[in-house]
Design a protein around this motif. Structure first.
Motif, short mmCIF file in Angstrom:
data_model
loop_
_atom_site.label_atom_id
_atom_site.label_comp_id
_atom_site.label_asym_id
_atom_site.label_seq_id
_atom_site.Cartn_x
_atom_site.Cartn_y
_atom_site.Cartn_z
N ILE A 148 -6.75 -2.99 5.83
CA ILE A 148 -6.64 -1.76 5.04
C ILE A 148 -7.96 -1.00 5.03
O ILE A 148 -8.01 0.23 5.20
N ASP A 149 -9.08 -1.72 4.85
CA ASP A 149 -10.39 -1.06 4.81
C ASP A 149 -10.72 -0.42 6.15
O ASP A 149 -11.18 0.74 6.21
N VAL B 136 -4.11 0.84 -2.25
CA VAL B 136 -3.51 -0.47 -2.48
C VAL B 136 -2.84 -0.48 -3.85
O VAL B 136 -3.47 -0.19 -4.88
N THR C 46 0.84 -1.19 0.00
CA THR C 46 0.00 0.00 0.00
C THR C 46 0.88 1.24 0.00
O THR C 46 2.08 1.18 0.29
N LEU D 222 -2.85 1.66 11.38
CA LEU D 222 -2.74 0.28 10.88
C LEU D 222 -2.47 -0.71 12.01
O LEU D 222 -2.97 -1.85 11.97
N VAL E 7 1.69 -4.92 4.28
CA VAL E 7 0.82 -5.53 5.27
C VAL E 7 0.75 -7.02 4.98
O VAL E 7 0.33 -7.42 3.88
N SER F 18 -8.68 0.53 8.47
CA SER F 18 -7.77 1.65 8.72
C SER F 18 -8.23 2.90 7.97
O SER F 18 -8.18 4.01 8.51
N ASN F 19 -8.67 2.74 6.74
CA ASN F 19 -9.18 3.89 6.00
C ASN F 19 -10.42 4.47 6.65
O ASN F 19 -10.63 5.69 6.67
N ASN G 218 -6.96 -7.44 3.57
CA ASN G 218 -7.84 -6.45 2.94
C ASN G 218 -8.70 -5.74 3.98
O ASN G 218 -8.95 -4.53 3.87
N ILE H 77 -5.04 5.31 2.56
CA ILE H 77 -4.23 4.17 2.16
C ILE H 77 -4.76 3.66 0.82
O ILE H 77 -5.93 3.33 0.70
#
Length: 412
Positions: free
Chosen positions: A167-168, A334, A52, A102, A149, A170-171, A164, A332
């Motif tokens: 990341i989602d 990807v 990312t 994260l 990650v 964290s956003n 995944n 973030i």
């Protein structure tokens, strides 16, 4: 006189290895079998990784800051802000914030609850689950400014899904955190805009009240109309008075023409007086009250226009800050998504068998070296009697050697 290699420690150790070589081979074979069986019984894990990037976070490594400032100086005033678009003042803060999010407890807890890892890890508390989860997840920043990650799970699909989700989630957390100056300014501008809107509404209500009370909907136009009407009435009055003066010398007061002209003159004078004082039935205010009304209207209008200008300025600034926030807020993105891997990450059975076999082989060599050195100490003329005596005393203290009875002689 130099010692012969056969009588040295190295020579005796090599001889001991050659003598026990069959045992060493058998030991290594047994270790190979045992480690193979043990590796087959281990739980399998798969690893999934995603690469990312935080937009703007890697600008310092790419050297765009100087280029952006140079371009901003060359462009016009309207486009001069491009220099700040590639500035690196807040990139370090954004990168640190993204890393903290994260690896935050909030994101990890959501992952654990979503994938029901409490039951899988066989723990009863969230702290224990977090401890085990952190051993499986890996998040690090590369020198180029990319976040990698990685996650290890008992299935290919679960490992990719957890990466995944990290990341989602964290956003989602980043979208709710006040991270940039633009966002803080936007929140402050929203508060000021609300206050300005309330102040503008008060000024509008005051203007509406003034227009309702005075009837001045369009003061300038109504004032002009009042002056025109007053001039028309005065002209008509002069004409009527001139006509009345002409007929008053030739006609009696009982004449109908005389009465008509006299009534017209009286009506025009009354109308002029009413228009000067102001008539409630007229849309045109009186000339006596017009200056004070215009003065009050101008004060109300200035107040209203000032508040309207402040409101419009704040409204425009708010829209600009929203665009700036969208541009500057860390997020973030990807680059390489996490996909189920084909090969498992654990156990690597071949590596495990080789590793344990080598460990057993080197331990056996070390053991033979220890035994060879001990025999050398015991059989040496200078150190042998001392160590044998030490062993005999230690054995008697630990009841490993039986004490001889008095009068019993040793072996002949």
């Amino acid at each position: 006189m130099k010692k012969n290699i056969e009588n040295s420690f190295i020579g005796r150790w090599i001889s001991s290895i050659a003598t026990n070589l069959r045992k060493i081979v058998v030991l290594c074979f047994v270790v190979v079998l045992a480690s193979s069986v043990w590796a087959l019984t281990r739980k399998q894990y798969w690893n999934a990784s995603a690469v990312t990037v935080v937009p703007g976070g890697q600008q310092s490594s790419l050297g765009l800051a100087g280029i952006g400032g140079f371009a901003g100086d060359l462009l016009s005033d309207q486009l001069g802000g491009i220099g700040s678009m590639v500035s690196t003042g807040s990139s370090a803060l954004d990168m640190n914030l993204v890393y903290q999010v994260l690896t935050s407890r909030t994101v990890y807890e959501r992952i654990i609850f979503k994938h029901d890892l409490l039951a899988e890890m066989k723990v009863s508390t969230m702290d224990d689950a977090l401890g085990k989860f952190r051993k499986r997840v890996s998040i690090f920043l590369t020198p180029e400014g990319f976040f990698v990650v990685s996650m290890e799970a008992d299935s290919r699909e679960k490992a990719a899904a957890i990466v995944n989700d990290i990341i989602d989630f964290s956003n989602q957390e980043l979208s709710t955190i006040i991270t940039s100056r633009a966002r803080r300014s936007r929140l402050a501008a929203e508060e000021f805009l609300t206050e300005a809107e309330e102040s503008l509404l008060i000024a509008q209500n005051r203007m509406e009240q003034f227009r309702t009370e005075t009837g001045l909907l369009f003061p300038e136009q109504q004032g002009i109309q009042s002056m025109n009407l007053q001039g028309t009435l005065e002209t008509e009055l002069l004409l009527a008075e001139a006509e009345f003066a002409g007929v008053s010398g030739t006609m009696s007061s009982s004449s109908s023409i005389y009465s008509e002209i006299a009534g017209r003159v009286a009506f025009l004078r009354s109308s002029m007086m009413d228009r000067a004082a102001g008539d409630n039935l007229s849309y045109f205010p009186g000339l006596d009250s017009m200056p004070s009304m215009l003065k009050e209207y101008e004060n109300i209008a200035i107040n209203l226009e000032t508040r309207r200008a402040i409101y419009m300025m704040l409204r425009q600034e708010l829209e600009s800050l929203k665009l700036e926030e969208t541009k500057d807020s860390p997020s973030i993105e990807v680059l390489v998504p996490a996909v189920p891997s084909a090969l498992r990450s654990y156990p690597k059975r071949g590596i495990m068998v080789i590793k344990y076999t080598l460990i057993a082989f080197f331990l056996s060599l070390l053991w033979l070296a220890v035994i060879t050195y001990a025999k050398q100490l015991l059989h040496d003329e200078s150190t042998g009697p001392f160590w044998k005596n030490i062993l005999r005393i230690s054995g008697s203290q630990l009841f490993l050697v039986r004490k001889r009875k008095k009068g019993q002689s040793g072996p002949s």
